[in-house]
Write a protein that holds these residues in place. Structure first.
Motif, PDB file in Angstrom:
ATOM      1  N   LYS A  40     -12.876 -38.129  43.363  1.00  0.00           N
ATOM      2  CA  LYS A  40     -12.915 -39.681  43.389  1.00  0.00           C
ATOM      3  C   LYS A  40     -14.632 -39.953  43.548  1.00  0.00           C
ATOM      4  CE  LYS A  40     -10.159 -37.413  48.081  1.00  0.00           C
ATOM      5  NZ  LYS A  40     -10.215 -37.903  49.036  1.00  0.00           N
ATOM      6  N   SER A  41     -15.497 -39.637  42.805  1.00  0.00           N
ATOM      7  CA  SER A  41     -16.608 -39.860  42.207  1.00  0.00           C
ATOM      8  C   SER A  41     -16.321 -40.593  41.141  1.00  0.00           C
ATOM      9  CB  SER A  41     -17.549 -39.213  42.249  1.00  0.00           C
ATOM     10  OG  SER A  41     -17.813 -38.484  43.447  1.00  0.00           O
ATOM     11  N   LEU A  42     -15.845 -39.901  40.217  1.00  0.00           N
ATOM     12  CA  LEU A  42     -15.472 -40.351  38.703  1.00  0.00           C
ATOM     13  C   LEU A  42     -13.813 -42.145  38.785  1.00  0.00           C
ATOM     14  CD1 LEU A  42     -15.095 -37.595  36.662  1.00  0.00           C
ATOM     15  CD2 LEU A  42     -17.503 -38.856  36.627  1.00  0.00           C
ATOM     16  N   PHE A  43     -13.188 -41.724  40.167  1.00  0.00           N
ATOM     17  CA  PHE A  43     -12.239 -42.355  39.858  1.00  0.00           C
ATOM     18  C   PHE A  43     -12.690 -43.346  41.633  1.00  0.00           C
ATOM     19  CE2 PHE A  43     -11.103 -39.961  36.933  1.00  0.00           C
ATOM     20  CZ  PHE A  43     -10.089 -41.194  35.795  1.00  0.00           C
ATOM     21  N   PRO A  44     -13.295 -44.016  41.572  1.00  0.00           N
ATOM     22  CA  PRO A  44     -13.596 -44.709  43.178  1.00  0.00           C
ATOM     23  C   PRO A  44     -12.854 -45.237  43.634  1.00  0.00           C
ATOM     24  CG  PRO A  44     -15.142 -45.557  41.302  1.00  0.00           C
ATOM     25  CD  PRO A  44     -14.421 -43.926  40.625  1.00  0.00           C
ATOM     26  N   THR A  45     -12.804 -46.085  44.676  1.00  0.00           N
ATOM     27  CA  THR A  45     -11.217 -45.978  45.224  1.00  0.00           C
ATOM     28  C   THR A  45     -11.500 -47.469  45.682  1.00  0.00           C
ATOM     29  OG1 THR A  45     -11.277 -44.974  46.983  1.00  0.00           O
ATOM     30  CG2 THR A  45     -10.074 -47.566  47.378  1.00  0.00           C
ATOM     31  N   PRO A  46     -11.767 -48.554  44.843  1.00  0.00           N
ATOM     32  CA  PRO A  46     -11.462 -50.309  45.069  1.00  0.00           C
ATOM     33  C   PRO A  46     -11.641 -50.808  46.057  1.00  0.00           C
ATOM     34  CG  PRO A  46      -9.846 -50.176  44.014  1.00  0.00           C
ATOM     35  CD  PRO A  46      -9.945 -48.459  44.308  1.00  0.00           C
ATOM     36  N   SER A  47     -12.849 -51.905  45.575  1.00  0.00           N
ATOM     37  CA  SER A  47     -12.559 -52.245  47.311  1.00  0.00           C
ATOM     38  C   SER A  47     -12.262 -53.398  47.595  1.00  0.00           C
ATOM     39  CB  SER A  47     -13.994 -53.070  47.364  1.00  0.00           C
ATOM     40  OG  SER A  47     -14.969 -54.143  45.897  1.00  0.00           O
ATOM     41  N   SER A  48     -11.877 -53.552  48.757  1.00  0.00           N
ATOM     42  CA  SER A  48     -10.652 -54.530  48.902  1.00  0.00           C
ATOM     43  C   SER A  48     -10.746 -55.858  50.609  1.00  0.00           C
ATOM     44  CB  SER A  48      -9.239 -53.789  49.334  1.00  0.00           C
ATOM     45  OG  SER A  48      -9.272 -52.671  50.558  1.00  0.00           O
ATOM     46  N   ASP A  49     -10.167 -56.867  50.148  1.00  0.00           N
ATOM     47  CA  ASP A  49     -10.610 -57.202  51.724  1.00  0.00           C
ATOM     48  C   ASP A  49     -10.509 -56.538  53.355  1.00  0.00           C
ATOM     49  OD1 ASP A  49     -11.623 -59.738  50.219  1.00  0.00           O
ATOM     50  OD2 ASP A  49      -9.267 -60.770  50.001  1.00  0.00           O
ATOM     51  N   PRO A  50     -10.583 -56.550  53.906  1.00  0.00           N
ATOM     52  CA  PRO A  50     -10.196 -55.914  55.247  1.00  0.00           C
ATOM     53  C   PRO A  50      -8.577 -56.885  56.269  1.00  0.00           C
ATOM     54  CG  PRO A  50     -11.878 -57.345  56.008  1.00  0.00           C
ATOM     55  CD  PRO A  50     -11.703 -57.775  54.535  1.00  0.00           C
ATOM     56  N   LEU A  51      -7.982 -55.493  56.068  1.00  0.00           N
ATOM     57  CA  LEU A  51      -6.321 -55.938  56.834  1.00  0.00           C
ATOM     58  C   LEU A  51      -6.640 -57.596  58.053  1.00  0.00           C
ATOM     59  CD1 LEU A  51      -4.390 -52.765  56.431  1.00  0.00           C
ATOM     60  CD2 LEU A  51      -4.036 -55.378  54.564  1.00  0.00           C
ATOM     61  N   PRO A  52      -5.888 -58.427  57.899  1.00  0.00           N
ATOM     62  CA  PRO A  52      -5.495 -59.201  59.024  1.00  0.00           C
ATOM     63  C   PRO A  52      -5.461 -58.673  60.989  1.00  0.00           C
ATOM     64  CG  PRO A  52      -3.728 -60.140  57.933  1.00  0.00           C
ATOM     65  CD  PRO A  52      -4.763 -58.417  57.087  1.00  0.00           C
ATOM     66  N   VAL A  53      -5.943 -58.925  61.553  1.00  0.00           N
ATOM     67  CA  VAL A  53      -5.300 -58.127  62.959  1.00  0.00           C
ATOM     68  C   VAL A  53      -4.374 -58.883  63.785  1.00  0.00           C
ATOM     69  CG1 VAL A  53      -7.519 -56.498  62.922  1.00  0.00           C
ATOM     70  CG2 VAL A  53      -7.581 -58.926  64.212  1.00  0.00           C
ATOM     71  N   THR A  54      -4.662 -60.069  63.691  1.00  0.00           N
ATOM     72  CA  THR A  54      -3.444 -60.935  64.169  1.00  0.00           C
ATOM     73  C   THR A  54      -1.902 -61.049  63.334  1.00  0.00           C
ATOM     74  OG1 THR A  54      -4.122 -63.062  62.443  1.00  0.00           O
ATOM     75  CG2 THR A  54      -5.894 -62.845  65.527  1.00  0.00           C
ATOM     76  N   LYS A  55      -1.184 -61.797  64.546  1.00  0.00           N
ATOM     77  CA  LYS A  55       0.028 -61.255  63.386  1.00  0.00           C
ATOM     78  C   LYS A  55       0.831 -62.431  62.852  1.00  0.00           C
ATOM     79  CE  LYS A  55       5.429 -61.116  65.483  1.00  0.00           C
ATOM     80  NZ  LYS A  55       5.735 -61.072  66.795  1.00  0.00           N
ATOM     81  N   PRO A  56       0.427 -63.350  62.934  1.00  0.00           N
ATOM     82  CA  PRO A  56      -0.004 -64.886  61.666  1.00  0.00           C
ATOM     83  C   PRO A  56      -0.281 -64.436  60.973  1.00  0.00           C
ATOM     84  CG  PRO A  56       0.014 -66.034  64.181  1.00  0.00           C
ATOM     85  CD  PRO A  56      -0.622 -64.648  63.909  1.00  0.00           C
ATOM     86  N   ASP A  57      -1.524 -63.517  60.677  1.00  0.00           N
ATOM     87  CA  ASP A  57      -1.759 -63.855  59.399  1.00  0.00           C
ATOM     88  C   ASP A  57      -2.013 -62.433  58.666  1.00  0.00           C
ATOM     89  OD1 ASP A  57      -3.241 -65.738  59.711  1.00  0.00           O
ATOM     90  OD2 ASP A  57      -4.989 -64.700  60.544  1.00  0.00           O
ATOM     91  N   PHE A  58      -0.215 -61.427  58.867  1.00  0.00           N
ATOM     92  CA  PHE A  58      -0.194 -60.251  58.925  1.00  0.00           C
ATOM     93  C   PHE A  58       0.054 -60.356  57.097  1.00  0.00           C
ATOM     94  CE2 PHE A  58       1.374 -57.996  62.900  1.00  0.00           C
ATOM     95  CZ  PHE A  58      -0.046 -57.477  63.084  1.00  0.00           C
ATOM     96  N   LYS A  59      -0.089 -59.511  56.128  1.00  0.00           N
ATOM     97  CA  LYS A  59       0.130 -59.785  54.849  1.00  0.00           C
ATOM     98  C   LYS A  59       0.792 -57.652  54.103  1.00  0.00           C
ATOM     99  CE  LYS A  59      -4.526 -59.130  53.036  1.00  0.00           C
ATOM    100  NZ  LYS A  59      -5.304 -59.473  52.929  1.00  0.00           N
ATOM    101  N   VAL A  60       1.137 -58.346  53.388  1.00  0.00           N
ATOM    102  CA  VAL A  60       2.028 -56.562  52.517  1.00  0.00           C
ATOM    103  C   VAL A  60       0.107 -55.984  52.024  1.00  0.00           C
ATOM    104  CG1 VAL A  60       2.840 -56.130  50.963  1.00  0.00           C
ATOM    105  CG2 VAL A  60       4.495 -57.464  52.095  1.00  0.00           C
ATOM    106  N   ALA A  61      -0.109 -55.005  52.197  1.00  0.00           N
ATOM    107  CA  ALA A  61      -0.840 -54.419  51.510  1.00  0.00           C
ATOM    108  C   ALA A  61      -0.497 -52.998  50.626  1.00  0.00           C
ATOM    109  CB  ALA A  61      -1.502 -53.347  52.636  1.00  0.00           C
ATOM    110  N   PHE A  62      -0.729 -53.072  49.202  1.00  0.00           N
ATOM    111  CA  PHE A  62      -0.008 -53.152  48.421  1.00  0.00           C
ATOM    112  C   PHE A  62      -1.070 -51.241  48.325  1.00  0.00           C
ATOM    113  CE2 PHE A  62       1.155 -57.294  47.228  1.00  0.00           C
ATOM    114  CZ  PHE A  62       2.203 -57.026  46.625  1.00  0.00           C
ATOM    115  N   PRO A  63      -0.203 -50.626  47.753  1.00  0.00           N
ATOM    116  CA  PRO A  63      -1.759 -49.047  47.589  1.00  0.00           C
ATOM    117  C   PRO A  63      -2.980 -49.764  46.357  1.00  0.00           C
ATOM    118  CG  PRO A  63       1.126 -49.216  47.029  1.00  0.00           C
ATOM    119  CD  PRO A  63       0.763 -50.277  47.084  1.00  0.00           C
ATOM    120  N   GLN A  64      -3.681 -48.746  47.168  1.00  0.00           N
ATOM    121  CA  GLN A  64      -4.840 -48.892  46.230  1.00  0.00           C
ATOM    122  C   GLN A  64      -5.333 -47.723  45.221  1.00  0.00           C
ATOM    123  OE1 GLN A  64      -8.173 -47.173  49.374  1.00  0.00           O
ATOM    124  NE2 GLN A  64      -8.605 -49.338  49.128  1.00  0.00           N
ATOM    125  N   ARG A  65      -5.365 -48.578  43.799  1.00  0.00           N
ATOM    126  CA  ARG A  65      -5.687 -47.919  42.469  1.00  0.00           C
ATOM    127  C   ARG A  65      -6.498 -47.403  41.984  1.00  0.00           C
ATOM    128  NH1 ARG A  65      -0.874 -48.583  40.264  1.00  0.00           N
ATOM    129  NH2 ARG A  65       1.518 -49.711  41.011  1.00  0.00           N
TER     130      ARG A  65
END
Length: 445
Positions: free
Chosen positions: A317-342
Motif C-alpha cells: 500500500k506504500s509502494l502502490f498508493p491509492t490514487p486521489s479521486s474526487d468525492p462522490l456526490p451525495v445528491t441524487k441528480p448528481d449520482f455517477k458511476v464509480a470505477f474501481p481504484q487502480r
C-alpha cells in the motif's frame, strides 16, 4: 504438390507460439562452485557460501549481524552488477537470518553495496569518451564543409569540377574530389578505430571484468561464520511472457487504446494497475501467475524498474498508493458511476528513505523470490560430513534459537542509491565503498 515447410505458416500459429521478452533479468541456480579461484572472484555471482569482497579493506563482520539477535547471518546471494559506463566494479551482498525468533521483524535481512575503483576500465572509458568527442567533431566539421561548398550549378567553376563523363576530359580519369576523399578517409578511420576497440575489449575482457579479492578468507573472521555450502552459481536469463490473448472483435468494429509494445506483441496485462478487492488478494494471485512462467527464478533484477509485490500488505500500500479521486456526490441528480481504484507503483513513496550518504533517491534494483528459500534449504540438507569448523558453526546456530529454523519471507525488495554514490563524510570520492542499502520484506502469509 504440398507446400514446403517454409511456406507452411500462418499468423495465428505465430501468435500462439510467440513470447515477449521483458526488461527483467531472472537469477537461476546453476550448479555448485568448486573452483577456488571462482570462489575468491567477486565477479562470480553466487547463492550461499562465503562472500568475495570487492573493497580492499575487508568489511567488518558486523555488516552481516542480524539486528534482532545480533548473531552473524548466512549469505543468501552475492550479485555482480556494475552500472553501465561506470568506472566502479560493483557487487550486492544480501544476508538473511533463519532464527525463528527473528522472523517478521525488520533487520533480519540486510543488503550491502560494495564498490571498487577499476583503473583499467576507467582509462578505457576515458579513451572511448575522447574518441566519441573526436568523431562528433569530425562529423560536425564535415557537415560545415558541405554547407560551405554549395555553389551555383550554372557557373563555369561548378561545371569544371563535375566528375561526370560529360565534363572536361581530364576530370573523367582524374582523382576524386577532395571532399569525397576526406569523407572516405574519415569513414575508414572510424571503422579501424571501432575494430581496434572491439579487439581491445575482447583481449582485455577478463582483465576488466574479473574482480579478484586482494585477500583470502582463510585467516578472516568471515571464514568462521556459518554458511550454506556448497555455494551455487547464480546465472541470469531473460524473462519471457506470453502475449495477451486477442479478443474476438465483430466484423467492422473499431478497437482503440491498444497497449502494444514495440514488436507488436501485447503484454500490457503484466503491467496493469492493481485494483482494490475485498474478497481475494489480487496482488498475491498476480504474483503467483507471473512467477509461474519461470518457476525456478530466485532473483528478479530490474534496475530502476518496478517491483513485483507479494501480497497486499502495508508495504504494497506504500509502494502502490491509492490514487486521489474526487468525492462522490451525495445528491441524487448528481449520482455517477464509480470505477474501481487502480494502484500504480510510486518511486517517490514515503517508505523509500533517501540514501543517507548523498541524500539521493533510492530506486528498486532487485528482489529475492520464494524459490531461493527452497534452494538454500536443499543446499543445507545435502551438505556432506561436517568439519570441525562447520560443526562449531552448527552449535552456534543452535545457540541462536534451536535447530528448527527457516526463513518465512515471501519476497525481499532491495532499493539502492540511484547515484551509486561513493562520497565520504567530507564530500570526497572514495575508491573503496561499503554501504548498506534499503531492504523491504513482505512476509509469507
Amino acid at each position: 504438390m504440398p507446400p514446403s515447410d517454409e511456406d507452411d505458416w500462418s499468423d495465428s500459429d505465430e501468435e500462439l507460439g510467440s513470447e515477449v521478452e521483458t526488461s527483467v533479468l531472472l537469477g537461476i541456480s546453476d550448479g555448485p562452485i568448486t573452483s577456488d579461484n571462482e570462489l575468491a572472484d567477486a565477479a562470480v555471482s553466487r547463492i550461499g557460501g562465503h562472500p568475495a569482497f570487492l573493497p580492499t579493506n575487508e568489511p567488518p563482520i558486523s555488516s552481516s549481524q542480524c539486528k534482532i539477535c545480533s548473531f552473524p547471518m548466512e549469505l543468501l546471494v552475492q550479485m555482480w552488477c556494475p552500472f553501465e559506463n561506470s568506472p566502479m566494479d560493483r557487487a550486492l551482498y544480501v544476508w538473511g537470518c533463519a532464527n525463528p525468533g527473528c522472523q517478521r521483524k525488520n533487520g533480519s535481512v540486510r543488503a550491502w553495496r560494495g564498490l571498487r575503483f577499476n583503473e583499467k576500465y576507467a582509462a578505457k572509458l576515458q579513451t572511448q569518451l575522447a574518441r566519441k568527442r573526436e568523431q562528433e567533431e569530425t562529423k560536425r566539421l564535415g557537415e560545415s564543409a558541405k554547407l560551405g561548398s554549395k555553389t551555383n550549378p550554372f557557373s563555369l567553376k561548378a561545371s569544371t569540377e563535375t566528375t561526370t563523363p560529360f565534363a572536361l576530359g581530364a576530370q573523367i580519369f582524374g582523382n576524386p574530389a577532395s571532399g569525397a576523399n576526406s569523407s572516405n578517409e574519415t569513414v575508414k578511420k572510424e571503422l579501424s578505430e571501432d575494430e581496434e576497440s572491439d579487439n581491445e575489449s575482447a583481449t582485455s575482457e577478463q582483465t576488466l571484468l574479473t574482480a579478484m579479492t586482494n585477500a583470502t578468507l582463510s585467516e578472516s573472521p568471515w571464514a568462521a561464520v556459518s554458511a550454506y555450502l556448497p555455494p551455487l552459481y547464480l546465472s541470469t536469463a531473460s524473462e519471457y511472457l506470453p502475449p495477451k490473448p486477442k479478443a474476438k472483435v465483430p466484423f467492422g468494429a473499431q478497437v482503440s487504446e491498444l497497449a502494444v509494445e514495440e514488436g507488436g506483441k501485447d503484454i500490457s496485462w503484466a503491467f496493469e494497475p492493481y485494483e482494490n478487492s475485498l474478497e481475494v488478494d489480487q496482488v498475491f494471485e498476480r504474483f503467483m501467475k507471473r512467477v509461474g512462467y519461470e518457476g525456478e527464478q530466485c532473483i528478479r533484477y530490474e534496475l530502476n524498474g518496478t517491483p513485483l509485490p507479494f501480497s497486499s500488505d502495508k508495504i504494497f500500500k506504500s509502494l502502490f498508493p491509492t490514487p486521489s479521486s474526487d468525492p462522490l456526490p451525495v445528491t441524487k441528480p448528481d449520482f455517477k458511476v464509480a470505477f474501481p481504484q487502480r494502484r500504480t507503483y510510486s518511486s517517490s513513496s514515503g517508505v523509500l528513505s533517501p540514501c543517507p550518504s548523498c541524500k539521493g533517491k533510492r530506486v528498486f534494483e532487485c528482489q529475492l523470490m520464494p524459490n531461493l528459500i527452497n534452494i538454500l534449504r536443499g543446499v543445507e540438507s545435502n551438505s556432506k560430513k561436517l568439519s570441525d569448523e562447520e560443526r562449531r558453526a552448527a552449535v552456534q546456530k543452535t545457540l541462536k534459537g534451536g535447530s528448527e529454523k527457516g526463513m518465512e519471507w515471501g519476497t525481499c525488495m532491495i532499493f539502492s542509491c540511484e547515484n551509486d554514490c561513493r562520497i565520504d563524510a567530507v564530500g570526497k570520492e572514495e575508491k573503496d565503498v561499503w554501504r548498506e542499502e534499503l531492504v523491504l520484506v513482505q512476509w509469507d502469509v
